[in-house]
Design an enzyme around this catalytic site. Sequence first.
Site, short mmCIF file in Angstrom:
data_model
loop_
_atom_site.label_atom_id
_atom_site.label_comp_id
_atom_site.label_asym_id
_atom_site.label_seq_id
_atom_site.Cartn_x
_atom_site.Cartn_y
_atom_site.Cartn_z
N ARG A 296 36.12 39.09 49.95
CA ARG A 296 36.16 40.48 50.38
C ARG A 296 34.95 40.80 51.27
O ARG A 296 33.88 40.26 51.06
CB ARG A 296 36.15 41.42 49.17
N TYR B 168 42.44 37.32 53.69
CA TYR B 168 41.99 37.01 52.33
C TYR B 168 42.54 38.02 51.31
O TYR B 168 42.54 39.23 51.57
CB TYR B 168 40.44 36.99 52.26
N LYS C 236 43.16 45.65 45.10
CA LYS C 236 41.91 46.41 45.03
C LYS C 236 42.00 47.71 45.85
O LYS C 236 41.49 48.75 45.45
CB LYS C 236 40.73 45.54 45.49
N HIS D 25 38.65 48.43 36.77
CA HIS D 25 38.55 47.00 37.07
C HIS D 25 38.38 46.24 35.76
O HIS D 25 37.28 45.78 35.43
CB HIS D 25 37.34 46.79 38.00
N SER E 151 33.29 41.15 39.71
CA SER E 151 34.04 40.03 40.27
C SER E 151 33.36 38.70 39.93
O SER E 151 32.14 38.57 40.06
CB SER E 151 34.14 40.19 41.78
N CYS F 298 32.91 37.35 37.03
CA CYS F 298 32.05 37.42 35.85
C CYS F 298 32.83 37.26 34.54
O CYS F 298 32.33 37.67 33.48
CB CYS F 298 31.26 38.71 35.84
N ASP G 22 42.72 41.77 35.53
CA ASP G 22 41.86 42.29 36.60
C ASP G 22 41.85 43.82 36.71
O ASP G 22 40.81 44.39 37.01
CB ASP G 22 42.30 41.70 37.95
N ARG H 153 40.91 30.31 45.08
CA ARG H 153 41.71 31.10 44.15
C ARG H 153 43.09 30.51 43.92
O ARG H 153 43.61 29.74 44.74
CB ARG H 153 41.89 32.52 44.72
P1 GTP Z 1 37.46 38.03 39.67
O1 GTP Z 1 38.84 37.49 39.62
O2 GTP Z 1 36.73 37.74 40.93
O3 GTP Z 1 37.40 39.50 39.38
O4 GTP Z 1 36.59 37.23 38.55
P2 GTP Z 1 36.74 37.27 36.97
O5 GTP Z 1 35.93 38.40 36.43
O6 GTP Z 1 38.16 37.19 36.58
O7 GTP Z 1 35.96 35.94 36.54
P3 GTP Z 1 36.56 34.56 35.98
O8 GTP Z 1 37.11 34.69 34.61
O9 GTP Z 1 37.44 33.96 37.00
O10 GTP Z 1 35.22 33.72 35.88
C1 GTP Z 1 34.38 33.52 37.00
C2 GTP Z 1 33.49 32.35 36.75
O11 GTP Z 1 32.71 32.56 35.57
C3 GTP Z 1 34.27 31.06 36.52
O12 GTP Z 1 33.62 30.01 37.20
C4 GTP Z 1 34.21 30.86 35.03
O13 GTP Z 1 34.26 29.50 34.68
C5 GTP Z 1 32.88 31.50 34.65
N1 GTP Z 1 32.91 32.04 33.27
C6 GTP Z 1 33.86 32.83 32.73
N2 GTP Z 1 33.61 33.10 31.42
C7 GTP Z 1 32.44 32.48 31.13
C8 GTP Z 1 31.64 32.37 29.94
O14 GTP Z 1 31.96 32.91 28.88
N3 GTP Z 1 30.48 31.66 30.05
C9 GTP Z 1 30.11 31.04 31.22
N4 GTP Z 1 28.99 30.36 31.23
N5 GTP Z 1 30.86 31.11 32.36
C10 GTP Z 1 32.00 31.82 32.32
C1 SPV Z 2 37.55 40.33 43.03
O1 SPV Z 2 36.79 40.02 43.95
O2 SPV Z 2 37.24 41.15 42.15
C2 SPV Z 2 38.88 39.70 42.93
C3 SPV Z 2 39.38 39.06 44.10
O3 SPV Z 2 39.57 39.78 41.93
S1 SPV Z 2 39.93 40.21 45.24
O4 SPV Z 2 41.33 40.49 44.99
O5 SPV Z 2 39.72 39.62 46.51
O6 SPV Z 2 39.18 41.45 45.10
MN MN Z 3 39.89 37.26 37.81
#
Ligand code: GTP
Ligand code: SPV
Ligand code: MN
Length: 617
Positions: A91, A230, A239, A259, A281, A283, A306, A398
Site C-alpha cells: 500500500r 497491488y 481497505k 481492522h 498490518s 502483526c 482482517d 501474499r
Molecule cells: P496483514 O494481513 O498485513 O494485515 O497482516 P496480519 O496482521 O494478518 O499479520 P500475519 O498474521 O500475516 O502475520 C505477519 C507476520 O507476523 C508473519 O510473518 C507471521 O509469521 C508473524 N507472526 C504472526 N503471529 C506471530 C506470533 O505470535 N509471534 C511471532 N513471533 N510472529 C508472528
Molecule cells: C494490510 O496491509 O493491512 C493488508 C494488506 O491486509 S492490504 O489489503 O494491502 O491492505
Molecule cells: Mn492478514
Amino acid sequence: TLTPRTSSFAPVHEYGASPDYDTPAFAELAAWVEEIRALTQPARVHWVDGSAAENDAILHELVSEGKLIKLNPEWRPGSYLARSHPSDVARTEARTFIASAEQIDAGPTNNWADPAEMHAKMTEIFEGSMRGRTMYVVPFSMGPVGGPISQIGVQITDSAYAVASIGIMTRVGNAVVGQIAEGKQWVRTVHSVGAPLAAGEPDSTWPCNDEKWIVHFPDTLEVYSYGSGYGGNAILAKKCFALRIASVLARDEGWMAEHMLLIRVVSPEGKAYHVAAAFPSACGKTNLAMLRPTIPGWRVETLGDDITWIRPGADGRMHAINPEAGFFGVAPGTGESTNVTAVETLWGNTIFTNVALRPDGDVWWEGLTDEAPAHLIDWEGKPWTPESGRPAAHPNSRFTVSAAQCPQIAADWEDPEGVPLDVILFGGRRATNVPLVVEATDWSHGVFLGATISSERTAAAEGTVGELRRDPFAMLPFCGYNMGDYFAHWLKMGRAVRFDKAPRIFQVNWFRRGADGRFLWPGFGDNARVIDWIIRRIEGRVGAVESPIGRLPRIEDLNLEGAGVTAADMEELFSIDAASWTREAESTEEFFAMFGDRLPAALTTELASLRYRLSNA
Ligand code: GTP
Ligand code: SPV
Ligand code: MN
C-alpha cells in the site's frame, strides 16, 4: 515456466453483457458506468456476473497474456502466481487521500484533498486511462448478500487480476445489481492501473503507473484508485471501502468498521466466546484468526482475518461479521510450525503474488519450510539459491484464497446476523515495554489502550521497517475521518450496549524481545495460553494484579505447561519499567496534542490517571 493447459474455456467476450432492470436506481448505475466508460475510453466493457465459467475464462486469459503463471496442478491445483512490478508491492500511504468537504474532518492523520479539486484531478488523470483494455464492472457485497450488517458496491477496473482477486475476497454477482436496482445504498469505486495501450502496443505482465492516487470521497461514497495493481490499492472493497468509507458510514449510522480478525474460541467446558482483535498490518491477525491451540481442550474457529463490522443489537450486545469472503494474507512466515491452518487452506485455488517459484511448478516463501529449496525463481523472476543473499519471496508477498477453504472456518461464518462479541484485543509489535497481556479496567481505559497503540513498521506499507509509530486501533492508515472523532465514537459505542454486555478489552504483545534480541514469547499456537487466561478472567475464575498500566495475570495463573518459556523470560515479559512508561506517557501526550479539541476529554483523563499511577508505582 509452465505453459497453460489447453482449454475449452470460452473467450472472455462471450460473457459480460449488462444485466437490465427497469428502475430509476438501475438507470443511475448504468449512467455512471457509461460516464466512466466515456471518460476512460476502454476497448470493451464487461459486466462481471461472478460465475465460475467467467472466472475460469479470466484466469485463462491472464495466463495467456503472461500476467499469471499457472502452477503445477499436481501440487497446487487451480492456483496461479503473479509477479508485480518491483515498485508496486505494498500500500502507498503517502498517495492515499481523504477528500472530505472540510480538512478538519480528515483529521491530522490523513492526507486531505479538496473534493472539488480532487474530482477535477481524477477526471484529468482517468481520461483515456483504460484505452486498449477491458473495463470490468464488478458488483460486490461486503457481508452475505442482503444481510442486515452487509453493504454493497461496484468496482470498475481495467485489471483482470483485480477482478479475479475481488471474486475471491468478496461476493460478486448479479444479485448485487438486483439490490442496487431496488434502491439500496451502494459505493462507487473506480480503479485503473493507469497504463493505456496504443493499438498493437505490447502489454507488460504487471501494468501500473509511477504516479499513484488512492482517493476517497466519504461524502459521496466514492473511491478512485489510479496507478497501482497491488491488493490494498486495487481491491477497493477491502481497505478503501470496508474500512475508510465504511468507518465514516459507521460513525454516522452508529456502528463500527474495524481492522480486526474475528474468531470463536471454544473452552474445554464447551463454552463459546467471540474475540475480535485489532493488530496493525503484518502483526499477526491472520495467524491468530487461524490459531491452533497448543493447550488441550481449547478449539478456535475462524470467522475473519482482517476486517470486522460491529453493530449494537437489540439484545444489548455488539454483533460482529466478517464482511469479506477470502483471505489476502502475508506469505512469509506462514509454515507448518507457525500456521498449519493457512498452509492447509492454500492447497489449491489460490492466487499467489510475489512469492518464489519452485522448479516443479509449486511455490515457496521464507518460513514455508525450515530449509530453502536449492534452486528457485525469485519474486522478480530471477534465478535464486540460498546463497543469493536476498529473500526469494518479497517480504509483503501474499496469498489470495477463499475463506471457505479454511479447514477450521466456523460452520456459520456466513450467518448474516453475525456473532455476539465478548472480547476485544489490541496489539502491536513492541520489542520493549508492553507486556504479553494487560486487561483494561473498563471500557474507557480500553479505548485509551486502543488509542495509544504503537507498533514497529512492517513491509505491508512503504516506509522504514522496524520504526516505531503510533497506530491507534490499527486504523492509522484506514480511518476515513478525524481520528479524534473516531476515538469519541469508540467511547460512545461503549454506551450503545447494555452496561454489563460491552466486550471486555485486553492488550496483547506477542513480539517482546529479550536483551539478546530473540522473541521472549513462543507465539503462534502458544498464544492460546493467553486466550485461556483471558477467558478465565471473563468467567470470573481467576484473579489479576493491578499495575499502573492495567491488570496483569499472576504468572502462576497462566497455563505454561510445555511452553518451554523460562521463569526469567516470563518475568521479563511482564516487567513494567516505570521510567520508560513515564517516557511512553510523555510521548502519548505529544501524540494526543495533534488532535487538538477533537481529542475526547475522557482520554486526557485516562492519561492523567496513568501518570498518577506511574508516579505512585
Ligand atoms: P496483514 O494481513 O498485513 O494485515 O497482516 P496480519 O496482521 O494478518 O499479520 P500475519 O498474521 O500475516 O502475520 C505477519 C507476520 O507476523 C508473519 O510473518 C507471521 O509469521 C508473524 N507472526 C504472526 N503471529 C506471530 C506470533 O505470535 N509471534 C511471532 N513471533 N510472529 C508472528
Ligand atoms: C494490510 O496491509 O493491512 C493488508 C494488506 O491486509 S492490504 O489489503 O494491502 O491492505
Ligand atoms: Mn492478514
